[in-house]
Scaffold this motif. Structure first.
Motif, PDB file in Angstrom:
ATOM      1  N   ILE A 123     -55.605   2.268  62.672  1.00  0.00           N
ATOM      2  CA  ILE A 123     -54.600   1.518  62.666  1.00  0.00           C
ATOM      3  C   ILE A 123     -54.466   0.743  63.977  1.00  0.00           C
ATOM      4  O   ILE A 123     -53.697   0.533  64.735  1.00  0.00           O
ATOM      5  N   GLY A 130     -47.500  -0.956  69.198  1.00  0.00           N
ATOM      6  CA  GLY A 130     -46.775   0.038  69.655  1.00  0.00           C
ATOM      7  C   GLY A 130     -46.483   0.257  71.221  1.00  0.00           C
ATOM      8  O   GLY A 130     -45.416   0.391  71.700  1.00  0.00           O
ATOM      9  N   SER A 133     -44.821  -2.489  72.758  1.00  0.00           N
ATOM     10  CA  SER A 133     -43.182  -2.126  72.543  1.00  0.00           C
ATOM     11  C   SER A 133     -42.758  -1.144  73.675  1.00  0.00           C
ATOM     12  O   SER A 133     -41.551  -1.511  74.041  1.00  0.00           O
ATOM     13  N   TYR A 137     -39.859  -0.694  78.428  1.00  0.00           N
ATOM     14  CA  TYR A 137     -39.191   0.486  79.135  1.00  0.00           C
ATOM     15  C   TYR A 137     -39.346   0.486  80.608  1.00  0.00           C
ATOM     16  O   TYR A 137     -38.297   0.635  81.373  1.00  0.00           O
ATOM     17  N   MET A 140     -37.071  -2.024  81.996  1.00  0.00           N
ATOM     18  CA  MET A 140     -35.655  -1.970  81.995  1.00  0.00           C
ATOM     19  C   MET A 140     -35.181  -0.849  82.739  1.00  0.00           C
ATOM     20  O   MET A 140     -34.099  -0.952  83.423  1.00  0.00           O
TER      21      MET A 140
ATOM     22  N   LEU C  33     -33.450   8.394  76.658  1.00  0.00           N
ATOM     23  CA  LEU C  33     -34.644   8.728  76.978  1.00  0.00           C
ATOM     24  C   LEU C  33     -35.427  10.116  76.127  1.00  0.00           C
ATOM     25  O   LEU C  33     -36.361   9.989  75.391  1.00  0.00           O
ATOM     26  N   ILE C  36     -35.997   9.060  72.816  1.00  0.00           N
ATOM     27  CA  ILE C  36     -37.446   8.758  72.671  1.00  0.00           C
ATOM     28  C   ILE C  36     -38.412   9.659  72.726  1.00  0.00           C
ATOM     29  O   ILE C  36     -39.482   9.628  71.480  1.00  0.00           O
ATOM     30  N   PHE C  40     -41.327  10.326  69.449  1.00  0.00           N
ATOM     31  CA  PHE C  40     -42.581  10.647  69.585  1.00  0.00           C
ATOM     32  C   PHE C  40     -42.835  11.855  68.947  1.00  0.00           C
ATOM     33  O   PHE C  40     -44.109  12.075  68.283  1.00  0.00           O
ATOM     34  N   GLN C  52     -50.571   7.721  58.779  1.00  0.00           N
ATOM     35  CA  GLN C  52     -50.599   7.299  60.101  1.00  0.00           C
ATOM     36  C   GLN C  52     -49.688   5.806  60.130  1.00  0.00           C
ATOM     37  O   GLN C  52     -49.163   5.618  61.379  1.00  0.00           O
ATOM     38  N   PHE C  53     -49.723   5.099  59.115  1.00  0.00           N
ATOM     39  CA  PHE C  53     -49.058   3.969  59.156  1.00  0.00           C
ATOM     40  C   PHE C  53     -47.488   4.053  59.887  1.00  0.00           C
ATOM     41  O   PHE C  53     -46.812   3.586  60.422  1.00  0.00           O
ATOM     42  N   ILE C  56     -47.003   5.106  63.445  1.00  0.00           N
ATOM     43  CA  ILE C  56     -46.955   4.165  64.419  1.00  0.00           C
ATOM     44  C   ILE C  56     -45.752   3.126  64.221  1.00  0.00           C
ATOM     45  O   ILE C  56     -45.217   2.656  65.069  1.00  0.00           O
ATOM     46  N   ILE C  59     -42.802   4.401  65.861  1.00  0.00           N
ATOM     47  CA  ILE C  59     -42.893   4.088  67.315  1.00  0.00           C
ATOM     48  C   ILE C  59     -42.388   2.660  67.562  1.00  0.00           C
ATOM     49  O   ILE C  59     -41.863   2.541  68.291  1.00  0.00           O
ATOM     50  N   ILE C  60     -43.101   1.674  66.732  1.00  0.00           N
ATOM     51  CA  ILE C  60     -43.080   0.410  66.945  1.00  0.00           C
ATOM     52  C   ILE C  60     -41.408  -0.040  66.957  1.00  0.00           C
ATOM     53  O   ILE C  60     -40.764  -0.724  67.750  1.00  0.00           O
ATOM     54  N   TYR C  62     -38.497   2.085  66.012  1.00  0.00           N
ATOM     55  CA  TYR C  62     -37.353   3.170  66.420  1.00  0.00           C
ATOM     56  C   TYR C  62     -37.530   3.065  67.996  1.00  0.00           C
ATOM     57  O   TYR C  62     -36.711   2.761  68.439  1.00  0.00           O
ATOM     58  N   ALA C  63     -38.720   3.675  68.449  1.00  0.00           N
ATOM     59  CA  ALA C  63     -38.652   3.719  69.769  1.00  0.00           C
ATOM     60  C   ALA C  63     -38.749   2.572  70.553  1.00  0.00           C
ATOM     61  O   ALA C  63     -38.312   2.315  71.678  1.00  0.00           O
ATOM     62  N   GLY C  64     -39.279   1.637  69.820  1.00  0.00           N
ATOM     63  CA  GLY C  64     -39.584   0.194  70.713  1.00  0.00           C
ATOM     64  C   GLY C  64     -38.885  -0.908  70.801  1.00  0.00           C
ATOM     65  O   GLY C  64     -38.651  -1.533  71.282  1.00  0.00           O
ATOM     66  N   MET C  67     -34.349   1.352  70.230  1.00  0.00           N
ATOM     67  CA  MET C  67     -33.659   2.126  71.393  1.00  0.00           C
ATOM     68  C   MET C  67     -33.621   1.086  72.705  1.00  0.00           C
ATOM     69  O   MET C  67     -32.826   1.321  73.510  1.00  0.00           O
ATOM     70  N   VAL C  68     -34.427   0.107  72.702  1.00  0.00           N
ATOM     71  CA  VAL C  68     -34.271  -1.134  73.544  1.00  0.00           C
ATOM     72  C   VAL C  68     -32.784  -1.676  73.492  1.00  0.00           C
ATOM     73  O   VAL C  68     -32.108  -1.969  74.247  1.00  0.00           O
TER      74      VAL C  68
END
Lengths: 354, 470, 167
Positions: A123, A130, A133, A137, A140, C33, C36, C40, C52-53, C56, C59-60, C62-64, C67-68
């Motif tokens: 992937i 990822g 993205s 942080y 920010m 934080l 986040i 992870f 795997q998908f 990742i 992360i992209i 939710y965390a990316g 959360m921003v």
């Protein structure tokens, strides 16, 4: 003590590879600062740094030492933990992307094949997204922890810029993935190497020119490079989000920008220009180590060319205003990327004969 | 196959087409006035309603993600009727609103979500339909953009529905974890009543109960109904609740049949609590929207009695009551909408002496209140009658007694309002309300519905023939 | 103890600890934080199950991204400990008791469930999480939910623009 069932040889091999890649990135980023000043000088018809060492080659070392020796100022009313964590995050995410880039083909040392890619996950490109993205942080948290309204505004502007261009970046790659059929970066490079004329006809730039342009623009916006460097605009929001930082923490922020630039150029090369493919030479006809070395040389040459293009653009174009930047990202690049995707899909279907 | 697609999914495709027509009008350069947009939207919704009655057939598509039969077609037609009447009543408020097209866009996407939820034979499709039904409503609750109460209502709605969706999703994932499948057809065979499955079922039940605002999951209802604009409140109270009742009954009867004893006791307890607490709180309300909110909570208690009957009459009485409830509640909210749009008054004390200035509207509101209370010959009486008949099949006479007592208690606050309308004098009554052709049409449809669906027995018999129980 | 088991225990402890720290932190930015870190840890669990998908994309998205957005709101509204309304102590008690009861029942239901006791999760073996298989299933068997979720996003955007636009 139960010995953990770990494959020690594998771990040591990967650790050495990581150490080499990280130090190479650091050295190249260091000399990218030097190159930036020389390129700026050429474009502005002056000499550039030529005092520290022959032709100014020791200038980056001098800069680094200057930053180390400066006084560490941590503002009193800021959040100390977050203040230190900001630049650390920026540097971390800059380095993490280099884990999936294929630096060359495999080497054969003492009978074992060492693949010159730290992690060949299937992937690959999504991992890059990822990490990008997560790069938001660093900006920010640095802006917030400075406890300064200007820094906060600059940080929020920077964060919204990164998020907007991240979307167009992902969309522009979908067409490329449709053509290649895999997300793994190694597979993308190998598919490109199968083209004619020693590989050059297989490069994705010929098949996805629009995708390349969109990705290039978005990569510049992600690195906060001019003309997209509004968050660190020296003439506007004081120094942007790294206004309150001094000494090595500032150094980390500035350095992580150059490492980001280096890695972005590496990814652009991998995706569109054949990665470690040397054009006009058939790599399968020579020994494995020789092919790998030629591959690394070709890869580095292409990366340096793109770094030069980044710097060329920086010293040529004026800075974007915030609303122009947002307009370009949302109303310009995203529809273009979607159109690119549709056209590519239509052509692929037509060639398959429905 | 393509033909099948258009016929089977006609109910979903029509709102989708209307959605995109309105979207392109919004994005395009045509500068249409509010009046013309409202006229266009109402005509399209009328076509949507009428087209639903013709040329339907049973079948399924996309595996078990979509299936339809005559009962589902009827349920969707009831919801279409509901949204048409809501749209007619909203005209008075929308005349001067700045976001008319977005109102219709969100309303239509909520309707589409409800349709997909009703036709889904898979827990995933059910959950997606539920989310698609709820999220536009949370945005719609904020449509009185200047008023703070509206924002508060939207916040409460989104927060509580997010939490309940979380519980529902947890129940669904535990159900998948213990049985290995999400499809409604395969689940009953795999349900063996183990502790974890019962726990998952309780969570699912809690999610449902939240959506039909059954006590103790009713806390969002009063504040949201009071703060949201009146057309949105009427949509929430009638169409949204109706859709969830349909799904609730069908899921309990088909999927959770092995757990029938468990949910019978749960329904018994919840319906008693709902009726009692709904009525007790309604007694104290001064704001008419809050009073109608609590009255609708109490009505849900009655529907739960009907569903607990778990027979063919159970489904039939629930569907029939939702139809009656559409006409009744929309009549009541229609009058409130007209008064609120023109004068902004919402207290019961303001409605005193209403009859003197607005005789027609006072009569409409009175008939609606009688129907809600269950006074013959209005349809509300027949609705409650069939519900209690279905519930009595389990021979739980405690439940029936409590229901009857609650009907008497509810009669108090309905008749209190009727007394205020007709018999109390007021120094400054509500002025004469002018209402246009849309509101007149809505009132005529509601009154006709209330009277005819009770007296014309074909309606209930048709529904009864289509229903299934066990 | 194989590598997967060590990783499993480490990630579980990390997830639980970070989740508790989310609730306990006084500073809302610290809570974000820690959340986040929870994401992870959950992505690590997904990787252990060979999804795997999902890992990742977790992360992209939710965390990316999400959360921003949380950080934007907290930073712009300058939320901190002083602006938090103080709650009635009886509410806190009832919250603790109801939450505790839910936890107790859930743990006992899980422990007595016949479907789970004595089984181990498929680690590194499942192929449904690989991106080719996921793509095939998503666009054939689950095509209708996929399209419905796009309508959901569109209507959510319409709603958000109406509420958020400056008048």
């Amino acid at each position: 003590m139960i010995l953990l069932t770990l494959d020690w040889a594998f771990i040591i091999e990967k650790l050495i590879l990581i150490a080499i890649v990280v130090s190479a990135s650091l050295v190249i980023a260091m000399y990218a600062t030097y190159a930036e000043r020389k390129v700026a000088a050429v474009m502005q018809d002056r000499r550039g740094p030529n005092r520290a060492g022959p032709f100014g080659l020791l200038q980056p070392l001098a800069d680094g030492m200057k930053l180390f020796f400066k006084e560490e100022i941590i503002p009193n009313s800021s959040n100390k933990f977050l203040f230190i964590m900001g630049p650390a995050l920026a540097m971390l995410t800059a380095m993490m992307t280099s884990a999936v880039v294929p630096w060359g083909n495999k080497l054969e040392i003492f009978g074992t094949t060492v693949s010159l890619q730290i992690a060949d996950i299937n992937i690959g490109i999504l991992y890059v997204f990822g990490v990008v993205s997560l790069g938001v942080y660093g900006i920010m948290i640095g802006g917030w922890a400075s406890n300064n309204k200007f820094s906060l505004l600059a940080a929020l502007r920077g964060a919204s810029q990164v998020i907007s261009y991240e979307l167009a970046m992902g969309l522009s790659l979908i067409a490329l993935l449709m053509m290649t059929g895999s997300l793994s970066l190694k597979t993308i490079v190998e598919e490109q190497m199968k083209g004619g004329w020693g590989g050059i006809l297989g490069w994705n730039i010929w098949y996805q020119p629009l995708g390349f342009l969109i990705f290039f623009v978005c990569a510049m916006a992600e690195c906060n490079r001019a003309p997209f460097d509004l968050p660190e605009a020296e003439s506007e929001l004081n120094m942007g989000y790294h206004q309150e930082y001094s000494s090595m923490k500032l150094g980390f922020y500035l350095f992580s920008e150059y490492i980001n630039m280096f890695i972005s150029c590496a990814i652009i090369t991998t995706l569109f220009f054949g990665g470690y493919d040397m054009p006009f030479i058939d790599e399968s006809s020579m020994s494995v180590n020789m092919a790998a070395l030629i591959g690394i040389v070709a890869f580095m040459a292409k990366i340096f060319f793109f770094i030069f293009v980044f710097m060329w653009i920086r010293w040529t174009l004026p800075r974007f205003r915030y609303d122009q930047l947002m307009n370009l990202g949302w109303k310009g690049l995203i529809p273009l990327a979607l159109a690119n995707m549709l056209i590519t899909g239509a052509v692929i279907l037509a060639r398959q004969g429905f | 196959m393509l033909n099948d697609f258009f016929i089977l999914m006609k109910f979903e495709l029509l709102p989708a087409v209307i959605f995109f027509v309105l979207l392109f009008i919004k994005v395009g350069t045509a500068e249409l006035s509010n009046a013309s947009i409202i006229r266009l939207a109402n005509i399209l919704l009328f076509i949507n309603l009428v087209a639903g009655f013709f040329y339907n057939k049973d079948g399924g598509m996309f595996g078990d993600m979509f299936h339809t039969n005559a009962l589902i077609v009827l349920q969707k037609s009831i919801l279409n009727l509901g949204i048409f009447i809501v749209s007619l009543q909203a005209e008075a408020w929308l005349r001067t609103h700045k976001h008319v097209i977005e109102f219709y866009l969100l309303l239509l996407s909520s309707l589409m979500g409800m349709f997909f939820m009703i036709s889904g034979a898979n827990l995933l499709m059910f959950y997606l339909g539920l989310e698609l039904a709820t999220i536009p409503l949370a945005a719609l609750a904020n449509f009185d953009l200047e008023k703070r109460k509206s924002s508060e209502a939207a916040m409460k709605l989104i927060m509580s529905s997010a939490f309940s969706s979380g519980l529902l999703l947890f129940g669904i994932s535990l159900m998948y974890g213990t049985t290995g499948t999400l499809g409604f057809a395969q689940l009953p065979a795999l349900l063996n009543g183990s502790n974890l499955q019962v726990f998952a079922f309780v969570l699912l039940f809690a999610g449902f109960a939240f959506k039909i605002s059954v006590v103790p999951f009713h806390l969002w209802t009063a504040d949201v109904y009071e703060g949201a604009p009146v057309p949105v409140t009427s949509f929430l109270s009638v169409v949204s609740k109706g859709a969830f009742i349909f799904v609730f009954a069908s899921v309990l009867y088909t999927v959770f049949k092995p757990l029938a004893d468990t949910w019978y006791h749960m329904l018994f307890l919840l319906s008693v609590l709902t009726m009692v607490i709904g009525n007790l709180f309604a007694l104290r309300q001064q704001n008419i929207k809050r009073m109608l909110a609590f009255s609708s909570i109490a009505q849900m208690g009655f529907i739960l009695i009907g569903i607990s009957g778990s027979s063919q009459a159970g489904t039939a009485s629930a569907v029939y009551f939702v139809l009656v409830y559409v006409f009744t509640n929309l009549a009541a909210f229609g009058v409130v909408a007209l008064v609120s749009a023109q004068t902004g008054k919402e207290d019961i004390t303001d409605y005193k002496g209403f009859h003197a200035t607005n005789p027609v509207l006072a009569w409409v509101l009175a008939i609606a209140l009688f129907s809600l209370a269950g006074v013959p010959p209005t349809a509300g009486f027949f609705g409650k009658f069939f519900l209690i008949m279905a519930g009595a099949a389990k021979q739980n006479y405690w439940l029936i007694t409590i229901a009857a007592l609650n009907m008497i208690v509810s009669l108090y606050y309905y008749l209190n309002l009727v007394k205020a309308l007709f018999m109390d004098a007021n120094a400054s009554p509500v002025p004469k309300i002018t209402f246009g052709v849309y509101a007149k049409l809505a009132i005529v449809i509601c009154i006709a519905g209330m009277v005819l669906s009770g007296l014309a027995s074909v309606v209930y018999e048709y529904i009864y023939n289509l229903s299934t129980g066990f | 103890m194989s590598t997967s088991e060590i990783l499993f225990w480490f990630l579980s402890v990390l997830a639980l600890f970070s989740a508790i720290m989310v609730l306990v932190s006084k500073n809302p930015i610290h809570s974000v934080l820690w959340l986040i870190v929870v994401f992870f840890a959950i992505s690590g669990h997904y990787l252990l199950l060979n999804a795997q998908f999902l890992a990742i994309v977790n992360i992209i998205v939710y965390a990316g991204a999400i959360m921003v957005l949380f950080l934007f709101v907290i930073m712009l509204m300058n939320l901190n400990k002083e602006t938090e309304p103080s709650r009635n102590i009886w509410m806190k008690f009832s919250g603790v008791i109801s939450g505790g009861l839910l936890l107790w029942i859930f743990v006992s239901a899980t422990r007595s469930a016949g479907e789970i006791v004595g089984k181990t999760a498929m680690i590194k073996e499942g192929s449904i999480g690989l991106i080719e298989n996921l793509g095939k299933v998503l666009f054939t068997q689950y095509a209708l939910p996929f399209e419905i979720s796009s309508v959901l996003f569109l209507s959510a955007m319409v709603g958000a623009v109406v509420i958020g636009k400056k008048q």
